[in-house]
Design an enzyme around this catalytic site. Sequence first.
Site, PDB file in Angstrom:
ATOM      1  N   SER A   1       6.228 -11.633  -7.164  1.00  9.41           N
ATOM      2  CA  SER A   1       5.762 -10.653  -8.148  1.00  9.41           C
ATOM      3  C   SER A   1       6.768 -10.425  -9.267  1.00  9.41           C
ATOM      4  O   SER A   1       6.397  -9.977 -10.360  1.00  9.41           O
ATOM      5  CB  SER A   1       5.492  -9.312  -7.450  1.00  9.41           C
ATOM      6  OG  SER A   1       4.491  -9.466  -6.477  1.00  9.41           O
ATOM      7  N   HIS A  46      -4.853  10.625  10.770  1.00  8.41           N
ATOM      8  CA  HIS A  46      -4.658  10.346  12.190  1.00  8.41           C
ATOM      9  C   HIS A  46      -5.000  11.598  12.999  1.00  8.41           C
ATOM     10  O   HIS A  46      -4.409  12.659  12.784  1.00  8.41           O
ATOM     11  CB  HIS A  46      -3.205   9.973  12.467  1.00  8.41           C
ATOM     12  CG  HIS A  46      -2.798   8.621  11.946  1.00  8.41           C
ATOM     13  ND1 HIS A  46      -3.698   7.692  11.471  1.00  8.41           N
ATOM     14  CD2 HIS A  46      -1.569   8.030  11.849  1.00  8.41           C
ATOM     15  CE1 HIS A  46      -3.036   6.600  11.103  1.00  8.41           C
ATOM     16  NE2 HIS A  46      -1.762   6.780  11.314  1.00  8.41           N
ATOM     17  N   CYS A  71       3.980   7.333  10.865  1.00  5.19           N
ATOM     18  CA  CYS A  71       2.881   8.192  10.427  1.00  5.19           C
ATOM     19  C   CYS A  71       2.226   8.952  11.578  1.00  5.19           C
ATOM     20  O   CYS A  71       1.704  10.047  11.387  1.00  5.19           O
ATOM     21  CB  CYS A  71       1.832   7.376   9.676  1.00  5.19           C
ATOM     22  SG  CYS A  71       1.231   5.925  10.555  1.00  5.19           S
ATOM     23  N   SER A 118       0.832  -1.211   0.000  1.00  5.89           N
ATOM     24  CA  SER A 118       0.000   0.000   0.000  1.00  5.89           C
ATOM     25  C   SER A 118       0.867   1.262   0.000  1.00  5.89           C
ATOM     26  O   SER A 118       0.514   2.257  -0.620  1.00  5.89           O
ATOM     27  CB  SER A 118      -0.975  -0.012   1.171  1.00  5.89           C
ATOM     28  OG  SER A 118      -0.296  -0.114   2.394  1.00  5.89           O
ATOM     29  N   ASN A 131      -2.152  10.342   7.137  1.00 10.96           N
ATOM     30  CA  ASN A 131      -1.138   9.350   7.482  1.00 10.96           C
ATOM     31  C   ASN A 131      -0.455   8.693   6.300  1.00 10.96           C
ATOM     32  O   ASN A 131       0.704   8.293   6.405  1.00 10.96           O
ATOM     33  CB  ASN A 131      -1.758   8.276   8.375  1.00 10.96           C
ATOM     34  CG  ASN A 131      -2.984   7.640   7.768  1.00 10.96           C
ATOM     35  OD1 ASN A 131      -3.972   8.343   7.520  1.00 10.96           O
ATOM     36  ND2 ASN A 131      -2.933   6.360   7.516  1.00 10.96           N
ATOM     37  N   ARG A 191      15.657   3.686  11.252  1.00 11.91           N
ATOM     38  CA  ARG A 191      15.361   4.998  11.845  1.00 11.91           C
ATOM     39  C   ARG A 191      16.304   5.390  12.975  1.00 11.91           C
ATOM     40  O   ARG A 191      16.589   6.556  13.164  1.00 11.91           O
ATOM     41  CB  ARG A 191      13.915   5.024  12.368  1.00 11.91           C
ATOM     42  CG  ARG A 191      12.893   5.159  11.258  1.00 11.91           C
ATOM     43  CD  ARG A 191      11.486   5.215  11.815  1.00 11.91           C
ATOM     44  NE  ARG A 191      10.520   5.115  10.711  1.00 11.91           N
ATOM     45  CZ  ARG A 191       9.272   4.690  10.833  1.00 11.91           C
ATOM     46  NH1 ARG A 191       8.813   4.327  12.028  1.00 11.91           N
ATOM     47  NH2 ARG A 191       8.476   4.632   9.793  1.00 11.91           N
ATOM     48  N   GLU A 205       3.247   0.898  18.174  1.00 13.19           N
ATOM     49  CA  GLU A 205       3.013   2.291  17.820  1.00 13.19           C
ATOM     50  C   GLU A 205       3.371   3.252  18.967  1.00 13.19           C
ATOM     51  O   GLU A 205       3.952   4.314  18.748  1.00 13.19           O
ATOM     52  CB  GLU A 205       1.527   2.459  17.460  1.00 13.19           C
ATOM     53  CG  GLU A 205       1.234   3.643  16.596  1.00 13.19           C
ATOM     54  CD  GLU A 205       1.588   3.430  15.132  1.00 13.19           C
ATOM     55  OE1 GLU A 205       2.084   2.340  14.786  1.00 13.19           O
ATOM     56  OE2 GLU A 205       1.374   4.365  14.336  1.00 13.19           O
TER      57      GLU A 205
END
Lengths: 355, 355, 355, 355
Positions: free
Chosen positions: B41, B239, B145, B15, B324, B110, B198
């Site tokens: 794929s 969000h 996000c 996505s 988001n 990160r 999260e």
Amino acid sequence: MENKIKVGILGATGSVGQKFIELLKNHPWFEIAELGASERSAGKKYSDATNWIMKTPLQKNVADLIVKECLPNFESKLIFSGLDSSVAEQIETDFANAGYFVISNSRNHRFDKDVPLLIPEVNADHLELLNAQPYKGGIVTNPNCSTIGMVLALKPLHDAFKIKKINVVTMQALSGGGYPGVPSMDIIDNVIPFISGEEEKMETEPLKILGKLDNGEIIFENNIKISAQCNRVAVIDGHLETVQVEFETKPTKDEIIAAWENFKGLPQELKLPFAPIKPVHYFSQNNLPQPKLQRDIENGMAASVGRLREDSLFHYKFVVLSHNTVRGAAGGTILNAELLKAKGFLDKILWAEKV
Amino acid sequence: MENKIKVGILGATGSVGQKFIELLKNHPWFEIAELGASERSAGKKYSDATNWIMKTPLQKNVADLIVKECLPNFESKLIFSGLDSSVAEQIETDFANAGYFVISNSRNHRFDKDVPLLIPEVNADHLELLNAQPYKGGIVTNPNCSTIGMVLALKPLHDAFKIKKINVVTMQALSGGGYPGVPSMDIIDNVIPFISGEEEKMETEPLKILGKLDNGEIIFENNIKISAQCNRVAVIDGHLETVQVEFETKPTKDEIIAAWENFKGLPQELKLPFAPIKPVHYFSQNNLPQPKLQRDIENGMAASVGRLREDSLFHYKFVVLSHNTVRGAAGGTILNAELLKAKGFLDKILWAEKV
Amino acid sequence: MENKIKVGILGATGSVGQKFIELLKNHPWFEIAELGASERSAGKKYSDATNWIMKTPLQKNVADLIVKECLPNFESKLIFSGLDSSVAEQIETDFANAGYFVISNSRNHRFDKDVPLLIPEVNADHLELLNAQPYKGGIVTNPNCSTIGMVLALKPLHDAFKIKKINVVTMQALSGGGYPGVPSMDIIDNVIPFISGEEEKMETEPLKILGKLDNGEIIFENNIKISAQCNRVAVIDGHLETVQVEFETKPTKDEIIAAWENFKGLPQELKLPFAPIKPVHYFSQNNLPQPKLQRDIENGMAASVGRLREDSLFHYKFVVLSHNTVRGAAGGTILNAELLKAKGFLDKILWAEKV
Amino acid sequence: MENKIKVGILGATGSVGQKFIELLKNHPWFEIAELGASERSAGKKYSDATNWIMKTPLQKNVADLIVKECLPNFESKLIFSGLDSSVAEQIETDFANAGYFVISNSRNHRFDKDVPLLIPEVNADHLELLNAQPYKGGIVTNPNCSTIGMVLALKPLHDAFKIKKINVVTMQALSGGGYPGVPSMDIIDNVIPFISGEEEKMETEPLKILGKLDNGEIIFENNIKISAQCNRVAVIDGHLETVQVEFETKPTKDEIIAAWENFKGLPQELKLPFAPIKPVHYFSQNNLPQPKLQRDIENGMAASVGRLREDSLFHYKFVVLSHNTVRGAAGGTILNAELLKAKGFLDKILWAEKV
């Protein structure tokens, strides 16, 4: 049937009034005898006057009742009020003056000095206030729907560990806004971060509910500081709230869970018909409680808690859920009436009735 | 067209990958030249390999691209990564080692010491870290996000008034959970008070983002204490977060609003293609921002704030909203790439390309 | 700007009125100059009189307009009407009598003998009726939101293969019910199998729209038999309809698809600003069209069809989708006005304006 | 407890399997003794093997059962099958061959010549087919969830007035798609006009169900022509269907209502535990039945009908609703088993059990 206490319902055509009617079906102690609503509805058969939005069908004997105006000429001495706050203040006062016992879900009298703001498991002793009421009858109120679940969860913790700070953010159900309430176009695929008056209620009501009686007066629990933020979400029933709490002395996680698990109040001791067996249910799974899964626990009369964990800004954070139209409104009001009955507070009006 | 920079997209069928493709349509600087996905794929036409779930139709020239495996044999030297975190770590490292510049939306790198966790309006100076990277190419990441919108709103306040405490409760959209993500039966008429991992991200990422460069290293802003509680609600995109904040010195409400209104960063100065004109939009109405109404502001690249009011437990509370999957994911990553380009960081790889 | 035609909007504070305002922003031919609403709103600034529920912000120049009463004293000679049907009949007649050209979305005049029920791609020739109108100005109406999409899809088939029977079942969006419209508690997790008056409209309007002009009168296409069943579903925008159709001679599937693909009308020839390039888009995937995915095709001005297959009770069945507040209401009305302008029907009022 | 019939459930961890478990709690005749699932789950405690998604808590005694593989070595001779159709065919055959009585919700054996496709109120006589089965045990199936409600509503009409044509358009609930089923991002604010295989089932199953026994064989009711169009909507439970019907002789509206009101079958005569008192409930209000309001009627075991009106293309049109996971799946299967028990068909296996 003849031995049941006859009750009248004010605001009978509204969503809270309908919930009273739905929940009182087959109540072992109370029997709906009279319904009051606005002039517009008065004189009509109830089934014609109301747009019945409950899921269970309207009982035949109530459907056929002729709606009355909300004037203190009811035969039933016990009155449930689901009146809109725009009219509740005066009508409830009038009924109480005329000798009726008004058990109200409206906010108007909640902060009257001599009116209990009652959650039976939490502050049953506040009923003593009734002795000071100037009314021939009486008034008892219950807290706002978003307050009740939170206070049920916090009461055993306050008793054991003394709460100093409460921070709460709510995700509240649509049924809390009455009917028709929130338009569908406003809430599908959306959240509305505002509910008028709601934050103020959550920041003040717990202080009275958790207050102490002193010489027939409530000393507010003003040592607790509360901040509330209220949001409306696309949920039909069940207010979910994230709560952070700080204590005088920080307990362990196990001590908190034990406090919840062992919590019982007068309704449980007295085995009142609407009392949940356990007022608070603790869930250890990390994604519970959820409105759809837990709101109907104990017929909607218990609060559910979960996700208890330490917090970096307060001592602990957790999630609490309760059914806003059952425990948070009509069901809570009925439990209040049951407590009054069981403790003998209705004797004066019932005695009158029997003569 | 020939002068555009050719880019490859890793995780192109997911996505986030799809959102990259949708957002890069007609990008003035970048042109999609290669798509990478899993072995399953690889070798297929993109339109056959993907279940396209974006609302706008897939551009023909991308539909016809043959999907490649995610191996560092791409011709495009600029790589957008929307890889799943289960595979991103190694693949991104491999690409960077091989001389590619990886602009990643994945969480894996990160907290690498030499990898910027970049929000261009907030910490563009952190790009200096790139000089310390051992890679022939490079890696830049963007935050989670739910972090991005909050930090956009907090950055100007931190600069002006020095933040000490942040308390945040989120109501997060479904698109944040990828596709297929949350089953419909789990979320219609419901809230899920848990999103795995999260809260940890929200409690740590801001400390790095708001950190200061010192001798080529980021000194985390550990003076700020953060607590986060994350919930999933029945919203498609956007969000919404309730934020409470405490400062070293409490500003006035007007000072906060002014800080938001005047906030600009490097992307605004450089007029980067994806830069919002104003990174933060303040709303004075008491029921805004709302996901459905404000998520698309500035093409989804700006944060919206509102309901600013004093708080009894912190200094202020307010609500922040951001899109988001745009600002919080693919759009934010593209803005990162634009900043790199504008600041000349892509020169080494682009120079290679042109030879 | 000065060369644009000034238009007035009646019912400007309602949801259709707002959609007019949103869609007319930057219109190349029309410029909003006056807004009319109920007495209650008249005299107020538009931004104060309305509860703006569109997603895009209200344009400043319209926000500042002072709302007028809906009396025929407007300066603008071209009037868009989004009036509620309870008041539209008389007001629209008054304006037409006074020399205004009323392009209406209301149902009241749809079946007036001399009033075109207009879909520009379908029955542009019906504008000839205007010559017979007794008004100094004129009235043109557009069909119901659930009729327009279906007739767009059926027109090329009727032209080519002559339709005998139409059977339609709708799943209609919430925005079709106006604002506030359907309460959220009634539609989340639900379908309502009834929309007042809707089935009657769908069963009669196509007969006039597909009718033939004969001596300045419409001969209704009464050879077509129609049955409609209308349902409200939890969708914000976009009416989805399952359609079954029987012809005089049964075409092949390919012939039907070709008829859709090649369908064009006057708006396409004239390249009217709001005309979709293709009025009907055919999808071969078996799960399309869907409201969320296709409603915005061609800015919401085209119908989408799919799932074409043979039927055991009729010749064929298929699914059609169109955006109910754009093509099905305000956008369709604007296209009507554009056609009138392009065909010179506005010359008499515009000439008056310029003198 | 000892006198209850022990039952095994195949596919116990799936959504149908879970519904069996939920509904069989406190069943007066049946007691869950064994659970079968895939290899992956076998050997685990059921509460560990399953992701319990029912709203009522999992009963303790079932939670502790160890899941078995679906091999015909169960002690319980009565087997409920909620197996996925990808594996049901062989496993059910194996169990039947080994002497078990399989009451199945899967589609695989529905069209076997000697297998009843059973709705107890409709075709109880079809159980005679069992005598022709080659199995030591037996197999009985129930129809698809979208077929059952419609056929319940049509059976009394067919008996009285002989149906010639059925046209049906469905708006089906999410729970019909199993778990996790439809992704939330695909269905919130949307309708999906396609459910794989569903239309075919609705167009063929009624022909067998309404067929006549002749010499131990079912003669399909091929005089009825059926067309079905199936849609998925954002409803949790309850399939709503618009039905149009044409008869050999057109009855009056009152005759149809009377046929529904008086409809009773063997389950009602035998007072089977899961039998609704009335299989079909007629509503005269013009906006009923609705999924949220009527799906739970008679514990979800009755169909609701309404909006009966004359039709221009068929004789009549109406709306029917039934609970897809109760009457349409697990509850219907349980009723099938109750009928078998009451009619003595389980004697051979139960006798075996008792020896």
